[in-house]
Design a protein around this motif. Structure first.
Motif, PDB file in Angstrom:
ATOM      1  N   PRO A  14      46.718  23.893  67.435  1.00 60.60           N
ATOM      2  CA  PRO A  14      45.454  24.611  67.670  1.00 60.60           C
ATOM      3  C   PRO A  14      45.198  25.684  66.604  1.00 60.60           C
ATOM      4  O   PRO A  14      46.131  26.210  65.983  1.00 60.60           O
ATOM      5  CB  PRO A  14      45.664  25.272  69.037  1.00 60.60           C
ATOM      6  CG  PRO A  14      46.743  24.486  69.697  1.00 60.60           C
ATOM      7  CD  PRO A  14      47.619  23.966  68.588  1.00 60.60           C
ATOM      8  N   GLU A  15      43.950  26.011  66.431  1.00 59.12           N
ATOM      9  CA  GLU A  15      43.515  26.961  65.403  1.00 59.12           C
ATOM     10  C   GLU A  15      44.203  28.318  65.528  1.00 59.12           C
ATOM     11  O   GLU A  15      44.587  28.913  64.519  1.00 59.12           O
ATOM     12  CB  GLU A  15      41.990  27.134  65.464  1.00 59.12           C
ATOM     13  CG  GLU A  15      41.422  28.091  64.443  1.00 59.12           C
ATOM     14  CD  GLU A  15      41.645  27.649  62.998  1.00 59.12           C
ATOM     15  OE1 GLU A  15      41.879  28.521  62.142  1.00 59.12           O
ATOM     16  OE2 GLU A  15      41.591  26.437  62.732  1.00 59.12           O
ATOM     17  N   HIS A  16      44.415  28.798  66.744  1.00 58.50           N
ATOM     18  CA  HIS A  16      45.015  30.125  66.895  1.00 58.50           C
ATOM     19  C   HIS A  16      46.471  30.147  66.400  1.00 58.50           C
ATOM     20  O   HIS A  16      46.935  31.151  65.863  1.00 58.50           O
ATOM     21  CB  HIS A  16      44.906  30.643  68.342  1.00 58.50           C
ATOM     22  CG  HIS A  16      45.781  29.952  69.333  1.00 58.50           C
ATOM     23  ND1 HIS A  16      45.447  28.737  69.903  1.00 58.50           N
ATOM     24  CD2 HIS A  16      46.986  30.298  69.852  1.00 58.50           C
ATOM     25  CE1 HIS A  16      46.418  28.368  70.737  1.00 58.50           C
ATOM     26  NE2 HIS A  16      47.361  29.298  70.726  1.00 58.50           N
ATOM     27  N   ILE A  17      47.177  29.042  66.538  1.00 60.76           N
ATOM     28  CA  ILE A  17      48.550  28.964  66.031  1.00 60.76           C
ATOM     29  C   ILE A  17      48.535  28.888  64.512  1.00 60.76           C
ATOM     30  O   ILE A  17      49.320  29.558  63.836  1.00 60.76           O
ATOM     31  CB  ILE A  17      49.309  27.775  66.654  1.00 60.76           C
ATOM     32  CG1 ILE A  17      49.544  28.066  68.143  1.00 60.76           C
ATOM     33  CG2 ILE A  17      50.619  27.504  65.933  1.00 60.76           C
ATOM     34  CD1 ILE A  17      50.188  26.946  68.907  1.00 60.76           C
ATOM     35  N   GLN A  18      47.616  28.093  63.973  1.00 63.84           N
ATOM     36  CA  GLN A  18      47.492  28.012  62.519  1.00 63.84           C
ATOM     37  C   GLN A  18      47.123  29.371  61.919  1.00 63.84           C
ATOM     38  O   GLN A  18      47.653  29.753  60.869  1.00 63.84           O
ATOM     39  CB  GLN A  18      46.434  26.976  62.132  1.00 63.84           C
ATOM     40  CG  GLN A  18      46.859  25.553  62.426  1.00 63.84           C
ATOM     41  CD  GLN A  18      45.825  24.551  61.941  1.00 63.84           C
ATOM     42  OE1 GLN A  18      45.303  24.676  60.836  1.00 63.84           O
ATOM     43  NE2 GLN A  18      45.536  23.559  62.757  1.00 63.84           N
ATOM     44  N   SER A  19      46.256  30.102  62.598  1.00 64.90           N
ATOM     45  CA  SER A  19      45.856  31.432  62.107  1.00 64.90           C
ATOM     46  C   SER A  19      47.030  32.397  62.104  1.00 64.90           C
ATOM     47  O   SER A  19      47.206  33.164  61.147  1.00 64.90           O
ATOM     48  CB  SER A  19      44.726  32.004  62.972  1.00 64.90           C
ATOM     49  OG  SER A  19      43.580  31.211  62.862  1.00 64.90           O
ATOM     50  N   GLU A  23      48.659  34.063  58.762  1.00 67.94           N
ATOM     51  CA  GLU A  23      48.803  35.509  58.614  1.00 67.94           C
ATOM     52  C   GLU A  23      50.247  35.877  58.241  1.00 67.94           C
ATOM     53  O   GLU A  23      50.474  36.712  57.362  1.00 67.94           O
ATOM     54  CB  GLU A  23      48.397  36.217  59.914  1.00 67.94           C
ATOM     55  CG  GLU A  23      48.302  37.712  59.750  1.00 67.94           C
ATOM     56  CD  GLU A  23      47.676  38.382  60.963  1.00 67.94           C
ATOM     57  OE1 GLU A  23      48.062  39.531  61.239  1.00 67.94           O
ATOM     58  OE2 GLU A  23      46.817  37.767  61.622  1.00 67.94           O
ATOM     59  N   LEU A  24      51.217  35.262  58.894  1.00 72.77           N
ATOM     60  CA  LEU A  24      52.627  35.495  58.542  1.00 72.77           C
ATOM     61  C   LEU A  24      52.882  35.144  57.075  1.00 72.77           C
ATOM     62  O   LEU A  24      53.575  35.872  56.365  1.00 72.77           O
ATOM     63  CB  LEU A  24      53.558  34.674  59.435  1.00 72.77           C
ATOM     64  CG  LEU A  24      53.802  35.174  60.850  1.00 72.77           C
ATOM     65  CD1 LEU A  24      54.609  34.149  61.648  1.00 72.77           C
ATOM     66  CD2 LEU A  24      54.509  36.520  60.845  1.00 72.77           C
ATOM     67  N   ILE A  25      52.311  34.043  56.633  1.00 74.92           N
ATOM     68  CA  ILE A  25      52.499  33.594  55.247  1.00 74.92           C
ATOM     69  C   ILE A  25      51.838  34.568  54.281  1.00 74.92           C
ATOM     70  O   ILE A  25      52.457  34.987  53.296  1.00 74.92           O
ATOM     71  CB  ILE A  25      51.952  32.159  55.058  1.00 74.92           C
ATOM     72  CG1 ILE A  25      52.836  31.163  55.826  1.00 74.92           C
ATOM     73  CG2 ILE A  25      51.866  31.798  53.579  1.00 74.92           C
ATOM     74  CD1 ILE A  25      52.236  29.778  55.962  1.00 74.92           C
ATOM     75  N   GLU A 153      60.147  22.720  68.029  1.00 71.18           N
ATOM     76  CA  GLU A 153      59.380  21.831  67.158  1.00 71.18           C
ATOM     77  C   GLU A 153      58.417  22.640  66.282  1.00 71.18           C
ATOM     78  O   GLU A 153      58.343  22.432  65.067  1.00 71.18           O
ATOM     79  CB  GLU A 153      58.604  20.795  67.968  1.00 71.18           C
ATOM     80  CG  GLU A 153      57.832  19.847  67.069  1.00 71.18           C
ATOM     81  CD  GLU A 153      56.987  18.839  67.814  1.00 71.18           C
ATOM     82  OE1 GLU A 153      56.673  17.797  67.209  1.00 71.18           O
ATOM     83  OE2 GLU A 153      56.625  19.079  68.978  1.00 71.18           O
ATOM     84  N   LEU A 154      57.699  23.570  66.891  1.00 69.93           N
ATOM     85  CA  LEU A 154      56.785  24.415  66.120  1.00 69.93           C
ATOM     86  C   LEU A 154      57.547  25.218  65.070  1.00 69.93           C
ATOM     87  O   LEU A 154      57.158  25.257  63.899  1.00 69.93           O
ATOM     88  CB  LEU A 154      56.021  25.365  67.050  1.00 69.93           C
ATOM     89  CG  LEU A 154      55.171  26.437  66.352  1.00 69.93           C
ATOM     90  CD1 LEU A 154      54.099  25.813  65.465  1.00 69.93           C
ATOM     91  CD2 LEU A 154      54.561  27.366  67.378  1.00 69.93           C
TER      92      LEU A 154
END
Length: 166
Positions: A14-19, A23-25, A153-154
């Motif tokens: 989902p987009e919120h996990i990708q965001s 941000e961490l990156i 997994e994530l």
């Protein structure tokens, strides 16, 4: 370049996990997140040790499944097949008996992984011996063998993303 293409290992999340990952990156903190949550590497370094490790998990959760015929690490796996692990199962008729051949191959890069990530790959591949498709029953079996399967997994995918940036 879109966020999904730069975060190829979690592009289907989902987009919120990708965001959060982006941000961490961008803050240079993805490695800190991995190191904080997974500070150790596993000790399963040889094919023989991997066989024993996988067989122990298989015997704990899947005793009735045919025994493992072959277990190996493979250095070309991630590059050739875009896979982190592969399972094979074949049934052969030998005389009046049906013989099963079950094997698991794990990408060699997991020799450097935290133990949780190796366990997640192993649980995933073992689950395929009972459930062929990635459906609800497949993931239920994964979670039965490893309750934190989805988090591992994530985080494995985030670890792969971080390794690629090094």
């Amino acid at each position: 370049m879109t966020q999904a293409s730069t975060l190829k290992y979690i592009a289907h999340y989902p987009e919120h996990i990708q965001s959060q990952a982006a941000e961490l990156i961008s803050q240079g903190k993805l490695g800190d997140y991995i190191d904080k949550n997974y500070p150790t590497k596993h000790q399963v370094q040889s094919d023989k040790a991997l066989y024993q490790y996988i067989n122990q998990i298989k015997n704990q959760y899947m005793r009735k499944t045919s025994s493992l015929t072959q277990v190996t690490y493979n250095s070309k796996l991630a590059v050739l097949n875009q896979a982190l692990g592969i399972h094979t199962f074949q049934s052969r008729v030998q005389g009046n008996k049906l013989k099963a051949h079950n094997s698991i191959t794990v990408a060699s890069l997991f020799k450097e992984a935290p133990p949780e990530f190796l366990r997640m790959i192993v649980v995933h591949e073992l689950s395929h011996f009972k459930e062929k498709d990635h459906d609800k029953s497949f993931y239920q079996l994964c979670c039965h063998m490893e309750p934190a399967y989805h988090q591992f997994e994530l985080d494995t995918r985030l670890w792969l993303q971080w390794r690629e940036q090094l």
